[in-house]
Design a protein around this motif. Structure first.
Motif, mmCIF file in Angstrom:
data_model
loop_
_atom_site.group_PDB
_atom_site.id
_atom_site.type_symbol
_atom_site.label_atom_id
_atom_site.label_comp_id
_atom_site.label_asym_id
_atom_site.label_seq_id
_atom_site.Cartn_x
_atom_site.Cartn_y
_atom_site.Cartn_z
ATOM 1 N N ARG A 53 -9.253 -9.397 1.878
ATOM 2 C CA ARG A 53 -7.673 -9.448 1.662
ATOM 3 C C ARG A 53 -7.142 -8.395 1.581
ATOM 4 N N HIS A 54 -7.929 -7.414 1.007
ATOM 5 C CA HIS A 54 -8.134 -6.122 0.993
ATOM 6 C C HIS A 54 -8.813 -4.777 1.788
ATOM 7 N N ARG A 55 -9.116 -4.913 2.015
ATOM 8 C CA ARG A 55 -9.670 -3.958 2.730
ATOM 9 C C ARG A 55 -8.279 -2.804 3.563
ATOM 10 N N ASP A 56 -7.661 -3.432 4.164
ATOM 11 C CA ASP A 56 -6.993 -3.323 5.521
ATOM 12 C C ASP A 56 -6.029 -2.332 4.932
ATOM 13 N N TYR A 57 -5.834 -2.700 3.749
ATOM 14 C CA TYR A 57 -4.573 -2.033 2.997
ATOM 15 C C TYR A 57 -4.830 -0.419 2.225
ATOM 16 N N ILE A 58 -4.058 0.470 2.271
ATOM 17 C CA ILE A 58 -4.447 1.661 2.091
ATOM 18 C C ILE A 58 -4.731 2.206 0.067
ATOM 19 N N PRO A 59 -3.416 0.933 -0.447
ATOM 20 C CA PRO A 59 -3.541 1.342 -2.199
ATOM 21 C C PRO A 59 -5.015 0.618 -2.511
ATOM 22 N N TYR A 60 -6.227 0.323 -1.706
ATOM 23 C CA TYR A 60 -7.375 -0.100 -2.190
ATOM 24 C C TYR A 60 -8.155 0.421 -1.360
ATOM 25 N N SER A 61 -7.944 1.454 -1.370
ATOM 26 C CA SER A 61 -9.244 2.347 -0.403
ATOM 27 C C SER A 61 -8.881 4.052 -1.699
ATOM 28 N N ASN A 62 -9.376 5.075 -0.790
ATOM 29 C CA ASN A 62 -9.513 5.966 -1.739
ATOM 30 C C ASN A 62 -9.121 7.584 -1.421
ATOM 31 N N ARG A 63 -8.222 7.148 -0.071
ATOM 32 C CA ARG A 63 -7.496 7.821 1.039
ATOM 33 C C ARG A 63 -6.255 7.897 -0.126
ATOM 34 N N PRO A 64 -5.736 8.874 0.400
ATOM 35 C CA PRO A 64 -4.975 10.174 0.067
ATOM 36 C C PRO A 64 -3.415 8.653 0.801
ATOM 37 N N ILE A 65 -1.919 8.547 0.060
ATOM 38 C CA ILE A 65 -0.814 8.065 0.448
ATOM 39 C C ILE A 65 0.161 9.048 0.378
ATOM 40 N N ALA A 66 0.914 8.810 1.271
ATOM 41 C CA ALA A 66 2.316 9.564 1.548
ATOM 42 C C ALA A 66 3.340 8.907 1.130
ATOM 43 N N TRP A 67 4.448 9.724 0.691
ATOM 44 C CA TRP A 67 5.432 9.642 0.296
ATOM 45 C C TRP A 67 6.074 8.248 0.322
ATOM 46 N N HIS A 68 6.147 7.230 -0.672
ATOM 47 C CA HIS A 68 7.170 6.147 -0.493
ATOM 48 C C HIS A 68 7.942 5.528 -2.028
ATOM 49 N N THR A 69 8.424 4.507 -1.465
ATOM 50 C CA THR A 69 8.522 3.570 -3.411
ATOM 51 C C THR A 69 8.365 2.300 -2.697
ATOM 52 N N ASP A 70 7.600 1.583 -4.167
ATOM 53 C CA ASP A 70 7.413 0.496 -4.100
ATOM 54 C C ASP A 70 7.772 -0.612 -3.090
ATOM 55 N N GLY A 71 7.041 -1.342 -2.368
ATOM 56 C CA GLY A 71 8.314 -2.847 -1.863
ATOM 57 C C GLY A 71 9.264 -2.687 -1.023
ATOM 58 N N TYR A 72 9.089 -1.334 -0.105
ATOM 59 C CA TYR A 72 9.592 -0.908 0.942
ATOM 60 C C TYR A 72 9.716 -1.829 1.890
ATOM 61 N N TYR A 73 9.309 -3.035 1.937
ATOM 62 C CA TYR A 73 8.289 -3.762 3.445
ATOM 63 C C TYR A 73 9.665 -4.992 2.529
ATOM 64 N N ASN A 74 9.682 -5.230 1.489
ATOM 65 C CA ASN A 74 9.924 -6.800 0.873
ATOM 66 C C ASN A 74 11.652 -6.958 1.597
ATOM 67 N N SER A 75 11.797 -8.454 1.525
ATOM 68 C CA SER A 75 13.337 -8.536 1.451
ATOM 69 C C SER A 75 13.710 -8.127 0.644
ATOM 70 N N PRO A 76 15.349 -8.373 0.807
ATOM 71 C CA PRO A 76 16.456 -8.002 -0.076
ATOM 72 C C PRO A 76 16.377 -8.660 -1.756
ATOM 73 N N GLU A 77 15.941 -10.184 -1.408
ATOM 74 C CA GLU A 77 15.805 -10.699 -2.690
ATOM 75 C C GLU A 77 14.653 -10.304 -3.401
ATOM 76 N N ARG A 78 13.742 -9.454 -2.799
ATOM 77 C CA ARG A 78 12.674 -9.454 -3.592
ATOM 78 C C ARG A 78 12.356 -7.602 -3.949
ATOM 79 N N ARG A 79 14.031 -6.887 -4.338
ATOM 80 C CA ARG A 79 13.694 -6.052 -4.078
ATOM 81 C C ARG A 79 13.043 -5.119 -5.413
#
Length: 291
Positions: free
Chosen positions: A108-134
């Motif tokens: 469920r988690h292994r393919d997603y960087i937040p659940y690894s120890n790798r660096p994460i570049a600049w972002h805001t959270d939920g940028y892939y969410n639909s507008p009603e889930r902003r």
């Protein structure tokens, strides 16, 4: 109704807002910090101090006395004290919609960087969410830090807006286009779990406040294919990687946390010790009350 500072046809409103914003904006990490006792039971003075920083910088860092207590009521009650109650039930979250950010290797988690120890570049959270889930607010609470690394860079999205608009209002116009940035559909085991999600980088909420939606990812992202958008995105990325007075770096320790109106942030890579790094992440469809 007063003109919006984010209306590209209202220079006077923008310049007045800009002057006040820059006058109020903190330029030291220490200016974001509030020492508190128990985040589950804020005093009136503690609440006021956190809110004052959020009004100035869209974020505050609290240093609490709960140490490595794993009680999820810590972020839940702190968020609720600022009107944050509508949690985002994202796929990686726990059943209560609060995400346990730690290294996880299950399917469920292994393919997603937040659940690894790798660096994460600049972002805001939920940028892939639909507008009603902003995602309008983000809360991080540290139960246990990494043995080494795991620091965050932080940057107020309103400051980024200023640095882009001052260069060219047309860049803001391009970044506000409803198809400026598209996150392609996501699939798991051949089944689509999320459709293509186009949207702007900068948008104005119904209450007139500015929202930013962004990721610095290089793959699985489609930018609108026109010269102005390419110029605007290049300038935006340059702004993010500068060393300005408004860029902050810090690391959350046990009992510390970040409450924000979903400001831009990064994470450095980290190395776990005997006790794994654990942060709780709460994403909200609300904005911090009073900001």
């Amino acid at each position: 109704m007063p003109a919006s500072p984010f209306d590209l046809g209202s220079d006077n409103a923008y310049l007045a807002w800009r002057e006040q914003k820059l006058a109020d904006a903190p330029t030291r990490l220490a200016d974001l910090i509030v020492e508190i006792d128990d985040p589950r039971r804020l005093t009136a003075a503690e609440h006021a101090a956190i809110l004052e920083r959020c009004r100035r910088a869209n974020m505050a860092i609290y240093i609490g006395n709960t140490g490595d207590d794993p009680d999820k009521e810590i972020p839940t009650r702190l968020g609720a004290a600022f009107g944050l109650t509508r949690l985002d039930h994202n796929r990686g979250a726990d059943d209560d919609a609060i995400t346990s950010l730690t290294v996880q290797t299950d399917a469920r988690h292994r393919d997603y960087i937040p659940y690894s120890n790798r660096p994460i570049a600049w972002h805001t959270d939920g940028y892939y969410n639909s507008p009603e889930r902003r995602i309008d607010a983000l809360l991080l609470h540290c139960v246990h830090p990494a043995a080494d690394g795991g620091a965050n860079d932080l940057l107020d999205h309103e400051i980024v807006y200023i640095l882009v608009r001052d260069q060219s209002p047309d860049y803001i116009r391009a970044l506000m286009h409803p198809e400026c940035m598209t996150i392609p559909a996501s699939h798991v085991d051949g089944a689509q779990v999320r459709p293509d999600q186009p949207g702007p980088v900068f948008a104005v909420r119904p209450d007139g406040q500015l929202h930013m939606r962004y990721t610095n990812r290089a793959r699985n992202i489609v930018w609108r294919d026109d010269p102005l958008t390419r110029e605007a995105v290049a300038w935006l990325k340059d702004v993010l990687h500068r060393d300005t007075p408004w860029h902050f770096r810090g690391r959350l320790e046990s009992g510390w946390g970040l409450i924000s109106n979903n400001v831009l942030h990064t994470r450095t890579g980290f190395t776990d010790g005997e006790v794994p790094r654990l942060l709780y992440r709460a994403r909200y469809y609300d904005r911090i009350d009073g900001t």
